[in-house]
Design an enzyme around this catalytic site. Sequence first.
Site, PDB file in Angstrom:
ATOM      1  N   LYS A   1      61.439  -6.601  -7.346  1.00  0.00           N
ATOM      2  CA  LYS A   1      62.884  -6.830  -7.505  1.00  0.00           C
ATOM      3  C   LYS A   1      63.249  -7.842  -8.596  1.00  0.00           C
ATOM      4  O   LYS A   1      64.209  -8.604  -8.431  1.00  0.00           O
ATOM      5  CB  LYS A   1      63.492  -7.255  -6.167  1.00  0.00           C
TER       6      LYS A   1
ATOM      7  N   THR B   1      56.286 -14.037  14.045  1.00  0.00           N
ATOM      8  CA  THR B   1      56.079 -12.873  14.892  1.00  0.00           C
ATOM      9  C   THR B   1      54.846 -13.148  15.746  1.00  0.00           C
ATOM     10  O   THR B   1      54.241 -14.216  15.647  1.00  0.00           O
ATOM     11  CB  THR B   1      55.960 -11.583  14.044  1.00  0.00           C
TER      12      THR B   1
ATOM     13  N   GLY C   1      58.255 -11.486   4.991  1.00  0.00           N
ATOM     14  CA  GLY C   1      58.425 -10.050   5.207  1.00  0.00           C
ATOM     15  C   GLY C   1      59.465  -9.493   4.251  1.00  0.00           C
ATOM     16  O   GLY C   1      60.091 -10.233   3.479  1.00  0.00           O
ATOM     17  N   ASP C   2      59.606  -8.181   4.265  1.00  0.00           N
ATOM     18  CA  ASP C   2      60.587  -7.478   3.415  1.00  0.00           C
ATOM     19  C   ASP C   2      60.345  -7.692   1.923  1.00  0.00           C
ATOM     20  O   ASP C   2      61.288  -7.680   1.136  1.00  0.00           O
ATOM     21  CB  ASP C   2      62.032  -7.913   3.762  1.00  0.00           C
ATOM     22  N   GLU C   3      59.117  -7.885   1.531  1.00  0.00           N
ATOM     23  CA  GLU C   3      58.821  -8.133   0.110  1.00  0.00           C
ATOM     24  C   GLU C   3      58.785  -6.838  -0.702  1.00  0.00           C
ATOM     25  O   GLU C   3      58.652  -6.883  -1.930  1.00  0.00           O
ATOM     26  CB  GLU C   3      57.455  -8.848  -0.047  1.00  0.00           C
TER      27      GLU C   3
ATOM     28  N   GLN D   1      55.123  -7.456   8.071  1.00  0.00           N
ATOM     29  CA  GLN D   1      55.725  -8.801   8.042  1.00  0.00           C
ATOM     30  C   GLN D   1      55.182  -9.582   6.841  1.00  0.00           C
ATOM     31  O   GLN D   1      54.841  -8.975   5.846  1.00  0.00           O
ATOM     32  CB  GLN D   1      55.499  -9.550   9.375  1.00  0.00           C
TER      33      GLN D   1
ATOM     34  N   THR E   1      65.010  -2.432   9.698  1.00  0.00           N
ATOM     35  CA  THR E   1      64.840  -2.174  11.121  1.00  0.00           C
ATOM     36  C   THR E   1      66.111  -2.478  11.900  1.00  0.00           C
ATOM     37  O   THR E   1      66.494  -1.742  12.790  1.00  0.00           O
ATOM     38  CB  THR E   1      63.650  -3.012  11.664  1.00  0.00           C
TER      39      THR E   1
ATOM     40  N   LYS F   1      56.626  -4.176   0.422  1.00  0.00           N
ATOM     41  CA  LYS F   1      55.225  -3.745   0.541  1.00  0.00           C
ATOM     42  C   LYS F   1      55.087  -2.231   0.626  1.00  0.00           C
ATOM     43  O   LYS F   1      54.110  -1.673   0.132  1.00  0.00           O
ATOM     44  CB  LYS F   1      54.579  -4.374   1.791  1.00  0.00           C
TER      45      LYS F   1
ATOM     46  N   GLY G   1      59.628  -2.462   8.790  1.00  0.00           N
ATOM     47  CA  GLY G   1      60.375  -1.339   8.219  1.00  0.00           C
ATOM     48  C   GLY G   1      59.935  -1.178   6.779  1.00  0.00           C
ATOM     49  O   GLY G   1      60.172  -2.051   5.961  1.00  0.00           O
ATOM     50  N   HIS G   2      59.220  -0.105   6.490  1.00  0.00           N
ATOM     51  CA  HIS G   2      58.693   0.111   5.141  1.00  0.00           C
ATOM     52  C   HIS G   2      59.413   1.298   4.519  1.00  0.00           C
ATOM     53  O   HIS G   2      59.383   2.388   5.056  1.00  0.00           O
ATOM     54  CB  HIS G   2      57.185   0.363   5.196  1.00  0.00           C
TER      55      HIS G   2
ATOM     56  N   VAL H   1      60.976  -3.242 -11.189  1.00  0.00           N
ATOM     57  CA  VAL H   1      62.256  -3.483 -11.869  1.00  0.00           C
ATOM     58  C   VAL H   1      63.332  -2.496 -11.407  1.00  0.00           C
ATOM     59  O   VAL H   1      64.351  -2.330 -12.071  1.00  0.00           O
ATOM     60  CB  VAL H   1      62.092  -3.415 -13.410  1.00  0.00           C
TER      61      VAL H   1
ATOM     62  N   GLY I   1      69.221  -3.762  10.354  1.00  0.00           N
ATOM     63  CA  GLY I   1      70.469  -3.743   9.586  1.00  0.00           C
ATOM     64  C   GLY I   1      71.081  -5.119   9.381  1.00  0.00           C
ATOM     65  O   GLY I   1      72.145  -5.256   8.789  1.00  0.00           O
TER      66      GLY I   1
ATOM     67  N   THR J   1      63.394  -9.022  16.272  1.00  0.00           N
ATOM     68  CA  THR J   1      63.952  -7.690  16.025  1.00  0.00           C
ATOM     69  C   THR J   1      64.286  -6.974  17.337  1.00  0.00           C
ATOM     70  O   THR J   1      64.780  -5.859  17.318  1.00  0.00           O
ATOM     71  CB  THR J   1      62.951  -6.830  15.230  1.00  0.00           C
TER      72      THR J   1
HETATM   73  P1  IMP Z   1      59.602 -10.105  16.203  1.00  0.00           P
HETATM   74  O1  IMP Z   1      58.452  -9.709  15.342  1.00  0.00           O
HETATM   75  O2  IMP Z   1      60.560  -8.965  16.478  1.00  0.00           O
HETATM   76  O3  IMP Z   1      59.166 -10.798  17.457  1.00  0.00           O
HETATM   77  O4  IMP Z   1      60.479 -11.184  15.396  1.00  0.00           O
HETATM   78  C1  IMP Z   1      59.973 -12.476  15.069  1.00  0.00           C
HETATM   79  C2  IMP Z   1      60.463 -12.928  13.709  1.00  0.00           C
HETATM   80  O5  IMP Z   1      59.864 -12.123  12.706  1.00  0.00           O
HETATM   81  C3  IMP Z   1      61.968 -12.775  13.493  1.00  0.00           C
HETATM   82  O6  IMP Z   1      62.403 -13.809  12.636  1.00  0.00           O
HETATM   83  C4  IMP Z   1      62.097 -11.443  12.789  1.00  0.00           C
HETATM   84  O7  IMP Z   1      63.277 -11.351  12.033  1.00  0.00           O
HETATM   85  C5  IMP Z   1      60.858 -11.501  11.913  1.00  0.00           C
HETATM   86  N1  IMP Z   1      60.338 -10.188  11.543  1.00  0.00           N
HETATM   87  C6  IMP Z   1      59.611  -9.352  12.293  1.00  0.00           C
HETATM   88  N2  IMP Z   1      59.270  -8.259  11.610  1.00  0.00           N
HETATM   89  C7  IMP Z   1      59.790  -8.406  10.382  1.00  0.00           C
HETATM   90  C8  IMP Z   1      59.742  -7.613   9.189  1.00  0.00           C
HETATM   91  O8  IMP Z   1      59.132  -6.536   9.126  1.00  0.00           O
HETATM   92  N3  IMP Z   1      60.397  -8.110   8.116  1.00  0.00           N
HETATM   93  C9  IMP Z   1      61.038  -9.304   8.145  1.00  0.00           C
HETATM   94  N4  IMP Z   1      61.090 -10.077   9.213  1.00  0.00           N
HETATM   95  C10 IMP Z   1      60.473  -9.634  10.329  1.00  0.00           C
END
Ligand code: IMP
Length: 427
Positions: free
Chosen positions: A332, A240, A12-14, A225, A301, A16, A40-41, A415, A303, A130
């Site tokens: 990045k 998740t 996640g957090d790539e 994710q 989402t 997208k 969180g986009h 970049v 912080g 989260t």
């Molecule tokens: P959950 O989705 O809140 O149940 O969290 C499960 C796992 O997925 C945890 O390690 C979270 O940090 C991770 N996770 C959930 N949504 C995201 C996301 O959008 N970006 C990065 N990690 C995420």
Amino acid sequence: MPATVLIGAQWGDEGKGRIADWLARQSDVMARYAGGDNAGHTVIIGEREFKLHLVPSGVVHPGLRCILGSGMVINPLRLVEELDMLAAQGVDISPQRIHLSARAHLITPGHLALDGAAERARGGASIGTTRRGIGPAYMDKAARTGLLAGEMRDPGTFAAQVKAALERANAVLSGQYGLEPVDVESLAQACGDAAARLAPYVTDTTTLLLDLLDAGQRLLCEGAQGTLLDLDHGHYPYVTSSSATVGGALTGLGIAPQHITRVVGVAKAYCTRVGNGPFPTELFDATGERLRAAGHEFGTTTGRPRRCGWLDAVALRYAARVNGFTELVVTKLDVLSGLDTVQIAVAYESDGGRTAAMPVFTPDFERVRPVYETLPGWAEDISAARRFDDLPPNARRYIRRIEELGGVPVSLVSVGPEREQAVRLVD
Ligand code: IMP
């Protein structure tokens, strides 16, 4: 007509959201297919920054239709907040362009409380969720005790259903965890108010989408994710609760495989992870700190500071194969500028020997040690590069090596955070 699926290749957090924004220009409809406001986009357009958690990031493009699909879990209170935020920024939020599946499941305040309670109870073995109620909402879905978005269309029965859901959650909160119950009356009222706002958006998105595809509209399925957080294909239980991979687009939207003609993977030029779970290339040194600071690696989402490490090409290749990436976007790259050398994990070492394959069973994955290939870094500021030839030779070499190791061509490299700060490798 063709559908494109956009998928995170890592944890996640790539980035997208940014790529979805770019692909939106070639799309008529954008749909989220899994997850909820755990995502969180971020989309930056000039001076304006949009942090989206539920509504597809294409909403900032006038005229593009947005669908919140059946595979999602929706916190109605958060969705109302997000729609208000968009409206305040001048975005058209009319139900003629934003559609919520009647089959999506709702996250109640009871689910939020249960998520927190379960995490506390896990103690040192917590997942690091989260705490947005994602797991408990999908638990109810699988147990067939969930609350569907379609119910919001009938305020009378909805009020009773929310109260029943909150009382069920309270029974677990007090019975199993010995915690204070949530306040049923006030929370049911808040959910009812949100439902009244959201009811006009609720519709049969499956038929709508299939009709739009039949009419020749171009669909972009926005993954949330990342592959390594997928419930089935990540490292359980540090995942998740939804299908973040390509299959999730089919089940979460109700479209057929032959609609999908393009699968775009997104990977950072390094790796990050939030929450707990194995991360073989994690750095605990000054380089890790540097990546965190230069890459602003703090969760959109929650912080939380993200864990940072070198690019893991074993994991990348796994993601490319599981999803059938037809191209890869690397984000990045600028964050790596200024390092003398950069490393890529090309294999893993464990007691069983060396392997270039991803161990899918979590205890096996927890034991691997990365085998690195070291490449020369580049000192130049690359944020103004727009063509591949504008990049320093070592940055180009790094991208070409990612293609070789990942087994997928790179189509775009970002970049810098601005919309136009990207190097296109193909047209
Ligand atoms: P959950 O989705 O809140 O149940 O969290 C499960 C796992 O997925 C945890 O390690 C979270 O940090 C991770 N996770 C959930 N949504 C995201 C996301 O959008 N970006 C990065 N990690 C995420």
